[in-house]
Enzyme design. Structure first.
Site, PDB file in Angstrom:
ATOM      1  CD  GLN A 178      55.185  41.670  87.339  1.00 44.12           C
ATOM      2  OE1 GLN A 178      55.077  41.095  85.989  1.00 44.12           O
ATOM      3  NE2 GLN A 178      55.421  42.778  87.646  1.00 44.12           N
TER       4      GLN A 178
ATOM      5  NE  ARG B 102      59.861  25.502  93.568  1.00 41.13           N
ATOM      6  CZ  ARG B 102      59.585  24.603  94.273  1.00 41.13           C
ATOM      7  NH1 ARG B 102      58.854  24.601  95.426  1.00 41.13           N
ATOM      8  NH2 ARG B 102      60.123  23.439  93.911  1.00 41.13           N
TER       9      ARG B 102
ATOM     10  CB  ILE C  90      61.408  46.352  85.275  1.00 32.96           C
ATOM     11  CG1 ILE C  90      60.818  45.086  84.870  1.00 32.96           C
ATOM     12  CG2 ILE C  90      62.905  46.569  84.350  1.00 32.96           C
ATOM     13  CD1 ILE C  90      60.425  45.113  83.312  1.00 32.96           C
TER      14      ILE C  90
ATOM     15  CD  GLU D  53      55.302  39.080  78.267  1.00 29.68           C
ATOM     16  OE1 GLU D  53      55.857  38.293  78.278  1.00 29.68           O
ATOM     17  OE2 GLU D  53      55.844  40.341  77.736  1.00 29.68           O
TER      18      GLU D  53
ATOM     19  CG  PHE E 119      55.117  47.698  80.807  1.00 30.69           C
ATOM     20  CD1 PHE E 119      54.689  46.592  81.690  1.00 30.69           C
ATOM     21  CD2 PHE E 119      55.131  49.251  81.439  1.00 30.69           C
ATOM     22  CE1 PHE E 119      54.400  47.117  83.112  1.00 30.69           C
ATOM     23  CE2 PHE E 119      55.038  49.418  82.724  1.00 30.69           C
ATOM     24  CZ  PHE E 119      54.599  48.486  83.661  1.00 30.69           C
TER      25      PHE E 119
ATOM     26  CG  LEU F  15      60.006  32.032  91.780  1.00 27.18           C
ATOM     27  CD1 LEU F  15      60.907  32.543  90.847  1.00 27.18           C
ATOM     28  CD2 LEU F  15      60.813  30.772  92.331  1.00 27.18           C
ATOM     29  CG  ASN F  16      57.391  37.575  96.716  1.00 23.99           C
ATOM     30  OD1 ASN F  16      56.198  37.986  96.760  1.00 23.99           O
ATOM     31  ND2 ASN F  16      58.240  38.459  97.257  1.00 23.99           N
TER      32      ASN F  16
ATOM     33  N   GLY G  74      62.263  36.816  83.174  1.00 27.48           N
ATOM     34  CA  GLY G  74      63.348  37.345  83.920  1.00 27.48           C
ATOM     35  C   GLY G  74      63.615  36.484  85.124  1.00 27.48           C
TER      36      GLY G  74
ATOM     37  N   GLY H 160      57.192  31.991  83.923  1.00 29.94           N
ATOM     38  CA  GLY H 160      56.730  33.374  83.855  1.00 29.94           C
ATOM     39  C   GLY H 160      55.441  33.728  84.145  1.00 29.94           C
TER      40      GLY H 160
HETATM   41 MO1  MOS Z   1      58.233  42.683  77.415  1.00 31.11          MO
HETATM   42  S1  MOS Z   1      57.313  43.274  75.791  1.00 31.11           S
HETATM   43  O1  MOS Z   1      59.427  41.444  76.431  1.00 31.11           O
HETATM   44  O2  MOS Z   1      59.321  43.903  78.240  1.00 31.11           O
END
Ligand code: MOS
Length: 733
Positions: free
Chosen positions: A623, A613, A467, A691, A243, A615-616, A510, A688
């Site tokens: 998330q 898209r 993570i 967030e 995080f 992905l999973n 990521g 992404g």
């Molecule tokens: Mo996030 S605050 O870029 O792990």
């Protein structure tokens, strides 16, 4: 040979043609069983032979300098091995994606609880005992400011923008709001405490750490220790949440490495939970002034977002509070302005959705207040103000799902049934519904990966971390989809800094950034095989470990009796200049507010998102759910409290820092992903997600509180004491 790929134009949608049904499927994490049975070793669980234990020594003053240590009381403790300190211990925490943490003079103390040394012993217990008994003398600078409201404000004008005339637009508006919001500091509060196990061999450091971005962390650690980066190897195969708190190295990594080198023994340093709160980057508290003006049709004529944040001196990072305000809505007059208080609290840094998490709390509540003044449905106010292009840069948007998310969510949630403000009651409970937009910038960060296809399957190698986000699953799915393998024929090796360097995990970039490198390497293998069998790219079919071309089926294992390895690197290119990519969505919440206790119960939540898209489907949903829960926390529960004398964080554990627990979160928490492809984002058309789930979520809850009660709370979190006082102020029945 690494193939470099720049994202210069929209890419063909190969993942829609491969037809395996693997990408996007809700596949379980392959390492899930290891994790839930305690067999996935996290950093602190590494036990090399001869391991000794370090405990961080921390400052008991707020500002000044360490002048000396007295080890007299501890030297004879059984197994005591020594005290280590020096300028590298007092460097400010690294922020990630930068190489150098600002250096401080030897012994400098800038905040209460700052690590200033490491005590090492054969056992953890003796190290902890010694750390408590070592005498520390200081030159203290009294009266260090620890309250942001008590320091002068500095302009941070680098990011300020101004167009049109905000004041004039406010005066001429059919309706306007000028509102001030405050949010407290937040802790990342990752489940796994920060930890490092360091050992040296032939002048090379191997460090197991709880880290998010290994290529940057390697550079940071090499820099802190004045080493060639090649002399540092970082391993972080399992990380229990970050995080933002593990984006950059912190004190335990440097301390473990220094002590291990001096003692020629492996050294383990694990932060106690209280140390994590004190010594790891926090989210800044914010003060925010929102000015919104609209014409009679509900078209915004002005948007102003002034904010104030804090940090210690010399830290470059400042919470980008107005990040989403810059592109979410159109308005001819715009003003974004930031000021900073330099004080002596724990340094501030990136915490989950830096900017949007708190900025959208204010913006989206202010939009609700403006809608009320316009006598307009808050849904319509948002739909009327979606910009055609990025309001500040003029860039085209890539796939933009805000309008569709709002409409789709309203339908699913039953928005039509929203009661008139303050009219629906069930005994002591007042019931209401709220909504908010969601937005979070989508980034492509340079990433490399290697994929090797051999007779028994494929291997993925990259320094990317997992993570808790699902990287192991997603990368297996990408390769399986592209090469026609079963996911369990793909082995994913992650988080070793000797492997090709990736974006790492941060900023919700990521999976798409590092995943794109994996995709490109797999695609290169696919193309090579097609060439080998003389197939035409549009007619070949990869499936079940075979490739079929022109009526002939080849076993992949036969084509790669010599393993075929491809390395690819992706970087952003022209599309990042011409286009602006963001995830969008909409949050809906239904709450019940008790007249008696002031308690706010979230009854239902819905998030609808366009993230390109998927992905999973399972890890993406997790998330989004995690983000939405954090949104509830930011609205109702979470706050760092600082001692007004020393600035240190009080309530430094998960009993006193209130994150939402199971009882705070409704079962009825639904996530919907719209079918979307973001062609300009990357060759997988993905974006992404994590967030985005936070950004706006808390505002939907607070807007529902208003719908239930008529109460506007602008100082967060909205705890029961504030609700009761507010209801009293409204003359509650
Ligand atoms: Mo996030 S605050 O870029 O792990």
């Amino acid at each position: 040979m690494t193939e470099l790929f720049r994202m210069n134009e929209a890419q063909p949608r190969l993942l829609d043609e491969t037809g395996q049904g693997v990408i996007g499927a809700p596949m379980d994490r392959p390492e899930g069983l290891l994790k839930v049975t305690g067999r996935a070793p996290y950093a602190a669980e590494q036990r090399p032979d001869g391991l000794v234990h370090g405990v961080l020594l921390r400052a008991t003053i707020t500002h000044g300098r360490v002048t000396g240590f007295d080890e007299g009381a501890v030297k004879d403790l059984p197994g005591y091995l020594g005290l280590f300190h020096g300028p590298e211990f007092v460097a400010l925490p690294a922020q990630g994606m930068s190489t150098a943490a600002p250096l401080q003079p030897d012994g400098a103390v800038g905040y209460h609880g700052q690590p200033i040394g490491l005590v090492v012993a054969e056992s953890f217990e003796v190290a902890r005992d010694a750390a408590a008994r070592i005498g520390i003398s200081y030159d203290e600078v009294p009266g260090a400011p620890v309250d942001p409201s008590a320091t002068p404000l500095e302009a941070n004008s680098g990011g300020d923008t101004e167009t049109g005339d905000l004041e004039a637009a406010m005066s001429a508006a059919a309706a306007s709001v000028d509102l001030t919001y405050t949010t407290p500091g937040h802790a990342a509060a990752a489940m796994e405490p920060h930890a490092a196990v360091a050992e040296w061999q032939d002048g090379r450091l191997t460090l197991h750490g709880a880290l998010q971005m290994l290529q940057f962390n390697k550079a940071e650690l090499a820099d802190a220790l004045s080493l060639d980066p090649d002399k540092v190897r970082l391993l972080a195969p399992y990380v229990g949440g970050g995080f933002g708190s593990k984006l950059g190295i912190s004190a335990e990594h440097v301390a473990a490495a220094v002590a291990s080198r001096a003692l020629d023994r492996p050294v383990r340093v694990v932060m106690a939970r209280q140390t994590v709160f004190d010594a790891v980057l926090r989210r800044s508290e914010t003060w925010q002034r929102l000015r919104l003006a609209a014409d009679a049709e509900g078209r915004l004529t002005a948007i102003g977002h002034d904010d104030r944040v804090s940090n210690v001196a010399d830290q470059g990072f400042l919470e980008p509070v107005s990040a989403a305000t810059r592109f979410l809505y159109a308005a001819p007059s715009r003003l974004m302005r930031q000021h900073v208080s330099r004080n002596h609290r724990t340094p501030a840094g990136s915490v989950r959705a830096p900017g949007e998490a708190v900025g959208m709390l204010a913006l989206e509540c202010a939009m609700d207040e403006l809608a009320e003044r316009l006598n307009l449905d808050p849904l319509d106010l948002r739909l009327r103000n979606i910009p055609e292009t990025h309001p500040e840069t003029g860039q085209a948007f890539t796939a933009h799902a805000l309008a569709e998310s709002l409409r789709d969510g309203a339908r699913r949630f039953g928005w039509d049934a929203r009661p008139e403000t303050g009219t629906r009651r069930e005994g002591e409970w007042r019931i209401g519904m709220g909504l908010a937009s969601a937005a979070r910038t989508n980034l492509l960060i340079p990433s490399a990966a290697r994929v090797t296809l051999g007779p028994s399957g494929a291997v993925v190698e990259t320094d990317m971390t997992d993570i808790g986000t699902g990287t192991y699953a997603i990368f297996a799915q990408i390769v399986a989809e592209v090469l026609g393998l079963a996911p369990d024929q793909v082995e994913v090796r992650l988080a070793d800094s000797d492997l090709p360097p990736s974006s790492g995990s941060g900023g919700s970039f990521g999976a798409s950034s590092a995943g794109s490198a994996v995709f490109l390497a797999a695609r290169k293998i696919r193309e090579t095989l097609i060439e080998r069998i003389g197939g035409a790219p549009n007619t070949v079919r990869f499936a079940d470990g075979t490739v079929e071309a022109g009526g002939t089926r080849h076993r992949l294992a036969d084509l790669v009796s010599e393993p075929l390895a491809m390395e690819a690197k992706i970087e952003k290119g022209e599309t990042a200049k011409s286009h602006f990519s963001s995830g969008f969505g909409a949050h809906f919440a239904e709450v019940a507010v008790s007249d008696v206790t002031g308690e706010i119960r979230v009854r239902r939540m819905l998030g609808v998102f366009g993230i390109g898209r998927v992905l999973n489907a399972k890890t993406a949903r997790s998330q989004a759910v995690g983000g939405m829960i954090w949104g509830v926390g930011a609205a109702l529960h979470e706050a760092l409290e600082h001692d007004p004398r020393t600035g240190h964080i009080v309530g430094r554990d998960l009993a006193n820092y209130h994150v939402p627990a199971h009882a705070d979160i409704p079962r009825a928490l639904e996530v919907v992903f719209l079918p979307e492809r973001d062609d300009e984002a990357n060759p997988m058309q993905s974006k992404g997600i994590g967030e985005l789930g936070i950004s706006g979520a808390g505002a939907a809850v607070l807007n529902a509180v208003h719908n239930a009660t008529g109460l506007r709370l602008r100082d967060y979190p909205a705890t029961p004491d504030k609700v009761i006082a507010g209801l009293d102020g409204l003359g509650r029945a």
